[in-house]
Design a protein around this motif. Sequence first.
Motif, mmCIF file in Angstrom:
data_model
loop_
_atom_site.group_PDB
_atom_site.id
_atom_site.type_symbol
_atom_site.label_atom_id
_atom_site.label_comp_id
_atom_site.label_asym_id
_atom_site.label_seq_id
_atom_site.Cartn_x
_atom_site.Cartn_y
_atom_site.Cartn_z
ATOM 1 N N UNK A 378 12.177 7.768 -54.852
ATOM 2 C CA UNK A 378 11.809 9.004 -55.543
ATOM 3 C C UNK A 378 10.653 8.759 -56.507
ATOM 4 N N UNK A 379 10.721 7.672 -57.268
ATOM 5 C CA UNK A 379 9.639 7.375 -58.210
ATOM 6 C C UNK A 379 8.341 7.077 -57.486
ATOM 7 N N UNK A 380 8.422 6.342 -56.376
ATOM 8 C CA UNK A 380 7.219 6.022 -55.627
ATOM 9 C C UNK A 380 6.577 7.282 -55.057
ATOM 10 N N UNK A 381 7.391 8.202 -54.566
ATOM 11 C CA UNK A 381 6.843 9.439 -54.014
ATOM 12 C C UNK A 381 6.177 10.267 -55.113
ATOM 13 N N UNK A 382 6.770 10.291 -56.283
ATOM 14 C CA UNK A 382 6.175 11.035 -57.397
ATOM 15 C C UNK A 382 4.837 10.440 -57.798
ATOM 16 N N UNK A 383 4.736 9.114 -57.748
ATOM 17 C CA UNK A 383 3.447 8.485 -58.067
ATOM 18 C C UNK A 383 2.398 8.865 -57.026
ATOM 19 N N UNK A 384 2.802 8.920 -55.746
ATOM 20 C CA UNK A 384 1.869 9.341 -54.707
ATOM 21 C C UNK A 384 1.401 10.775 -54.937
ATOM 22 N N UNK A 385 2.334 11.654 -55.250
ATOM 23 C CA UNK A 385 1.987 13.059 -55.437
ATOM 24 C C UNK A 385 1.118 13.264 -56.664
ATOM 25 N N UNK A 386 1.301 12.418 -57.677
ATOM 26 C CA UNK A 386 0.472 12.533 -58.874
ATOM 27 C C UNK A 386 -0.971 12.150 -58.594
ATOM 28 N N UNK A 387 -1.178 11.360 -57.533
ATOM 29 C CA UNK A 387 -2.519 10.899 -57.243
ATOM 30 C C UNK A 387 -3.254 11.720 -56.211
ATOM 31 N N UNK A 388 -2.566 12.711 -55.582
ATOM 32 C CA UNK A 388 -3.237 13.535 -54.583
ATOM 33 C C UNK A 388 -2.537 14.877 -54.488
ATOM 34 N N UNK A 389 -3.249 15.937 -54.094
ATOM 35 C CA UNK A 389 -2.629 17.243 -53.954
ATOM 36 C C UNK A 389 -1.561 17.221 -52.878
ATOM 37 N N UNK A 390 -0.507 17.997 -53.093
ATOM 38 C CA UNK A 390 0.572 18.089 -52.117
ATOM 39 C C UNK A 390 0.923 19.541 -51.873
ATOM 40 N N UNK A 391 1.323 19.909 -50.661
ATOM 41 C CA UNK A 391 1.716 21.288 -50.392
ATOM 42 C C UNK A 391 2.978 21.647 -51.144
ATOM 43 N N UNK A 392 3.177 22.934 -51.400
ATOM 44 C CA UNK A 392 4.383 23.375 -52.075
ATOM 45 C C UNK A 392 5.568 23.162 -51.157
ATOM 46 N N UNK A 393 6.664 22.640 -51.726
ATOM 47 C CA UNK A 393 7.853 22.332 -50.950
ATOM 48 C C UNK A 393 9.051 23.008 -51.594
ATOM 49 N N UNK A 394 9.978 23.428 -50.762
ATOM 50 C CA UNK A 394 11.188 24.039 -51.306
ATOM 51 C C UNK A 394 12.156 22.961 -51.733
ATOM 52 N N UNK A 395 12.832 23.156 -52.841
ATOM 53 C CA UNK A 395 13.777 22.160 -53.323
ATOM 54 C C UNK A 395 14.918 22.008 -52.321
ATOM 55 N N UNK A 396 15.355 20.783 -52.145
ATOM 56 C CA UNK A 396 16.447 20.504 -51.232
ATOM 57 C C UNK A 396 15.934 20.119 -49.869
ATOM 58 N N UNK A 397 15.030 20.918 -49.271
ATOM 59 C CA UNK A 397 14.560 20.589 -47.944
ATOM 60 C C UNK A 397 13.630 19.390 -47.963
ATOM 61 N N UNK A 398 12.814 19.256 -49.011
ATOM 62 C CA UNK A 398 11.854 18.169 -49.013
ATOM 63 C C UNK A 398 11.630 17.536 -50.363
ATOM 64 N N UNK A 399 12.121 18.109 -51.416
ATOM 65 C CA UNK A 399 11.892 17.565 -52.743
ATOM 66 C C UNK A 399 12.554 16.217 -52.860
ATOM 67 N N UNK A 400 11.819 15.131 -53.133
ATOM 68 C CA UNK A 400 12.435 13.818 -53.183
ATOM 69 C C UNK A 400 13.343 13.631 -54.368
ATOM 70 N N UNK A 401 13.397 14.562 -55.275
ATOM 71 C CA UNK A 401 14.313 14.408 -56.416
ATOM 72 C C UNK A 401 15.574 15.123 -56.210
#
Length: 401
Positions: A378-401
């Motif tokens: 989860x932390x690694x994915x958040x670091x990736x997303x902080x460094x590049x734009x990401x599409x909007x995701x619905x919580x639960x289906x794809x949110x890594x947290x």
Amino acid sequence: MRDRVAVFTVFALNGLAIGSWATRTPALAAQVHASPGVFGLALLGASVGLLSAASVAGRVVERLGARAVVAGTTVLAAVALVLIGYAPGVPLLAGALFVVGASVGMLDVAMNVAAVAVERRARRPVMPVFHAGFSVGALAGSLAAGLAAGHGWSPARHLTTAAVVAVVVLLVVVRAVPGSRPEHTAVVTGRRRAPIRRPVLWLLAAVALCSAVAEGAAADWSALLMTAERGVGQGAAALAFAGFQLVMALARLAGPWAQRRFGPTRCLVAGAALATAGFLATAIVPAAAVAYAGFALAGAGLAASFPLALSLAGDAGKRGDGAGGEREIGFVSAVAYTGFLAGPPIIGGIAQAVGFGAAFVFVALVAALILPAAVAARRSRRREEAGQPAPELTRGASDPG
């Protein structure tokens, strides 16, 4: 809805294929006149085929599309089942097992890619339900194999029947499986980082690997623990893994609700804790009733690990056009499948040296590793997303947290 039913059915067919041949091993060993040691070497064919196919499956699915790969590999697996049933000797049996392992490994990646596509269309988590389909199919295949053996059916007759049923069912549902051939694949994949260079995928692969080792231990060694150290007969010992599979299937059916309510990482963490507690209770408390309960608890705890690892891997590979994830799912699957090769000899060596109880303490420690791997992913994915734009995701289906 048709695509969900189709993908669920494909998962069940995969489980059916494995459950059909794996439960006929005593008859197959007698058919090829193999000693336990030689027959064990033949069984390695399936594991080698599984790992070999998974290592290239992501690229194949990305190029051909999930639907085509699902169709081709299901037919190939059906042919391999027939070959297993008619194998007259160990070399041909090992070759047939390699083919069934390779086809099932390729099918596993393709059906998970199709499942991720359904999740994206539905915009809510459904992956655990599909993996429940695999459990249902494996259970059905095992029960059918038991009935076939009880009525004196040879492996050839039984496995040929299972193969025909699988192909007929495939023909009914295959058109509804998502995944026509992707367009402009070479263009959109050229800008993507290779999976091997992404820490988040290694961490998700660690989750899937630990889950595979723990599930494999329950399948391979639960009956031996129950007979050797808990004093039950062979028939009663088989109920330990049956309970593990049944509870796992039920927990997977409840998985989408839990994932929406708590998020995938919390589900992984809680599941790891449950699985660890279940395996420790099984290993430490010298009572058969506790062992049965421990295996059931472990089944509930591991239910979400493998499907969520693949779902999150697919999400990590999602492109701006809403497609993608094939290579990422293939990479995580390939790493996870090494557990089917490495797990049995390690656990068997511990059991031979210090007993099955100690071996399942080791399994508990492996299950516990899912917890830090999930948090780190989860932390690694958040670091990736902080460094590049990401599409909007619905919580639960794809949110890594």
